[in-house]
Write an enzyme that holds these catalytic residues in place. Structure first.
Site, PDB file in Angstrom:
ATOM      1  N   SER A   8       1.278   5.606 -39.374  1.00  0.00           N
ATOM      2  CA  SER A   8      -0.183   6.410 -38.963  1.00  0.00           C
ATOM      3  C   SER A   8      -0.694   5.718 -38.387  1.00  0.00           C
ATOM      4  O   SER A   8      -1.555   4.219 -38.149  1.00  0.00           O
ATOM      5  CB  SER A   8      -0.927   6.445 -40.137  1.00  0.00           C
ATOM      6  OG  SER A   8      -1.931   7.087 -39.310  1.00  0.00           O
ATOM      7  N   HIS A  31       3.637   8.964 -37.797  1.00  0.00           N
ATOM      8  CA  HIS A  31       2.206   9.714 -37.872  1.00  0.00           C
ATOM      9  C   HIS A  31       1.592   9.666 -37.108  1.00  0.00           C
ATOM     10  O   HIS A  31       0.406   9.095 -36.964  1.00  0.00           O
ATOM     11  CB  HIS A  31       2.268   8.930 -39.340  1.00  0.00           C
ATOM     12  CG  HIS A  31       1.618  10.067 -40.250  1.00  0.00           C
ATOM     13  ND1 HIS A  31       1.995  10.661 -41.447  1.00  0.00           N
ATOM     14  CD2 HIS A  31       0.078   9.707 -40.704  1.00  0.00           C
ATOM     15  CE1 HIS A  31       1.225  12.086 -41.382  1.00  0.00           C
ATOM     16  NE2 HIS A  31       0.207  10.766 -40.874  1.00  0.00           N
ATOM     17  N   ASP A  33      -2.082  11.335 -36.898  1.00  0.00           N
ATOM     18  CA  ASP A  33      -3.309  12.138 -37.645  1.00  0.00           C
ATOM     19  C   ASP A  33      -4.272  13.037 -36.473  1.00  0.00           C
ATOM     20  O   ASP A  33      -5.190  12.410 -35.581  1.00  0.00           O
ATOM     21  CB  ASP A  33      -3.985  10.724 -38.479  1.00  0.00           C
ATOM     22  CG  ASP A  33      -2.961  11.105 -39.125  1.00  0.00           C
ATOM     23  OD1 ASP A  33      -3.053  11.623 -40.326  1.00  0.00           O
ATOM     24  OD2 ASP A  33      -2.705   9.241 -39.409  1.00  0.00           O
ATOM     25  N   MET A  35      -7.615  15.514 -36.617  1.00  0.00           N
ATOM     26  CA  MET A  35      -8.872  15.559 -37.765  1.00  0.00           C
ATOM     27  C   MET A  35      -9.655  16.264 -36.701  1.00  0.00           C
ATOM     28  O   MET A  35      -9.877  16.232 -35.469  1.00  0.00           O
ATOM     29  CB  MET A  35      -9.374  14.098 -37.881  1.00  0.00           C
ATOM     30  CG  MET A  35      -8.555  13.465 -38.808  1.00  0.00           C
ATOM     31  SD  MET A  35      -8.960  12.447 -39.868  1.00  0.00           S
ATOM     32  CE  MET A  35      -8.239  11.538 -39.743  1.00  0.00           C
ATOM     33  N   HIS A  64       0.119  15.049 -38.539  1.00  0.00           N
ATOM     34  CA  HIS A  64      -0.335  15.758 -39.353  1.00  0.00           C
ATOM     35  C   HIS A  64      -1.954  16.148 -39.473  1.00  0.00           C
ATOM     36  O   HIS A  64      -2.967  16.106 -38.851  1.00  0.00           O
ATOM     37  CB  HIS A  64      -1.456  14.809 -40.641  1.00  0.00           C
ATOM     38  CG  HIS A  64      -1.739  14.733 -41.860  1.00  0.00           C
ATOM     39  ND1 HIS A  64      -1.870  13.851 -42.893  1.00  0.00           N
ATOM     40  CD2 HIS A  64      -2.004  15.543 -42.283  1.00  0.00           C
ATOM     41  CE1 HIS A  64      -1.870  14.495 -43.406  1.00  0.00           C
ATOM     42  NE2 HIS A  64      -2.531  15.413 -43.612  1.00  0.00           N
ATOM     43  N   MET A  66      -5.202  17.667 -39.498  1.00  0.00           N
ATOM     44  CA  MET A  66      -6.218  17.855 -41.236  1.00  0.00           C
ATOM     45  C   MET A  66      -7.556  18.626 -40.143  1.00  0.00           C
ATOM     46  O   MET A  66      -8.129  18.272 -39.871  1.00  0.00           O
ATOM     47  CB  MET A  66      -7.365  15.885 -41.230  1.00  0.00           C
ATOM     48  CG  MET A  66      -5.612  15.360 -42.463  1.00  0.00           C
ATOM     49  SD  MET A  66      -5.844  13.638 -42.335  1.00  0.00           S
ATOM     50  CE  MET A  66      -5.275  13.536 -40.893  1.00  0.00           C
ATOM     51  N   MET A 135      -0.830  14.530 -50.838  1.00  0.00           N
ATOM     52  CA  MET A 135      -1.863  13.161 -50.331  1.00  0.00           C
ATOM     53  C   MET A 135      -1.810  12.244 -51.315  1.00  0.00           C
ATOM     54  O   MET A 135      -2.572  12.769 -52.717  1.00  0.00           O
ATOM     55  CB  MET A 135      -2.840  13.389 -49.602  1.00  0.00           C
ATOM     56  CG  MET A 135      -3.046  14.273 -48.333  1.00  0.00           C
ATOM     57  SD  MET A 135      -2.604  13.586 -46.618  1.00  0.00           S
ATOM     58  CE  MET A 135      -3.977  11.951 -47.212  1.00  0.00           C
ATOM     59  N   ASP A 173       1.334   9.595 -48.416  1.00  0.00           N
ATOM     60  CA  ASP A 173      -0.140   9.880 -47.226  1.00  0.00           C
ATOM     61  C   ASP A 173      -0.926   9.051 -47.917  1.00  0.00           C
ATOM     62  O   ASP A 173      -1.697   9.804 -48.627  1.00  0.00           O
ATOM     63  CB  ASP A 173      -0.055  10.874 -46.251  1.00  0.00           C
ATOM     64  CG  ASP A 173      -1.030   9.903 -45.030  1.00  0.00           C
ATOM     65  OD1 ASP A 173      -1.391   9.399 -45.163  1.00  0.00           O
ATOM     66  OD2 ASP A 173      -1.495  10.902 -44.238  1.00  0.00           O
TER      67      ASP A 173
END
Ligand code: DX5
Ligand code: ZN
Length: 218
Positions: A8, A31, A33, A35, A64, A66, A135, A173
């Site tokens: 990540s 990966h 993320d 957000m 991913h 979020m 998660m 994760d």
């Protein structure tokens, strides 16, 4: 069993992302993320940055999300080059439609569940997703402690996927390190995200090799 390691970049140096990603090229996926400071209390990066990462990364992108409103945004991440797009079950208005919209671009679709969300919540989606992300921390930040109590969800998901006749990847994760990875793999995970365990080490290839080594005890 062969496993996939997905470093990540949340724990990487955002000032030199291309080199950071290159340093982890012995991994299987990168990966990313995303957000939005609404679904989680943190803000990272968005569509234009993911588009550029897809152009420079030697590895497929495991995005991913979020974020709120994945119904509108998830397919757009697939369109800019993500190989896999994961959205949160808790954030989606029509979770099955989100998966279908991602898949219609040719990308893999994945649904994520937070620690308090039961595995059963996504059983109905197993025929429309390619992966479920369980998660093992509360989403939002790197470097948190692994939550082993969520691991039984993996066996429930594998059993339900087998019954549904689907070839499902199971990703975990949060808090994955050489100390915790074997627990996750023993519980059924085949795709392992690791942020701080890779990017907090100077030698990323060695860190990835150590995770592979620890994943399946001899
Ligand atoms: C947290 C992110 C993770 C994070 C994991 O919400 O989804 O991908 O980078 O970081 P570590 O591996 O340090 O727990
Ligand atoms: Zn993540």
């Amino acid at each position: 069993m062969s496993i996939r390691i997905a470093p990540s970049i949340l724990s990487a140096d955002f000032g030199r992302l291309e080199a950071e990603i290159q340093s982890a090229s012995s991994a299987d996926l990168v990966h990313v993320d995303v957000m939005d400071n609404h679904f989680v209390p943190n803000l990272t990066l968005g569509l234009p940055v993911v588009k550029r990462i897809a152009e420079v990364s030697p590895m497929p992108l495991d995005v991913h999300l979020m974020i709120e409103d994945p119904d509108a945004w998830a397919p757009r991440y697939a369109e800019v080059g993500a190989t896999s797009v994961t959205y949160h079950f808790e954030a989606a208005t029509n979770a099955a439609q989100v998966a279908k919209d991602i898949r219609s671009t040719g990308a893999r679709a994945a649904v994520a569940i937070k620690p308090a969300t039961p595995a059963e919540a996504v059983f109905d989606l197993l025929t429309v997703v390619d992966m479920v992300l369980v998660m093992t921390v509360e989403p939002g930040f790197g470097g948190q402690a692994f939550m082993p109590h969520v691991l039984p969800k993996l066996a429930l998901l594998r059993e339900a996927a087998t019954q549904a006749g689907t070839d499902l990847w199971l990703e975990v994760d949060g808090g994955i390190s050489a100390d915790t990875i074997s627990q996750a793999v023993a519980a059924g995970a085949d795709t392992l995200v690791a942020g701080s365990a890779v990017f907090d080490q100077a030698d990323r290839a060695a860190a990835i090799a150590a995770l592979r080594e620890a994943a399946v005890p001899a």
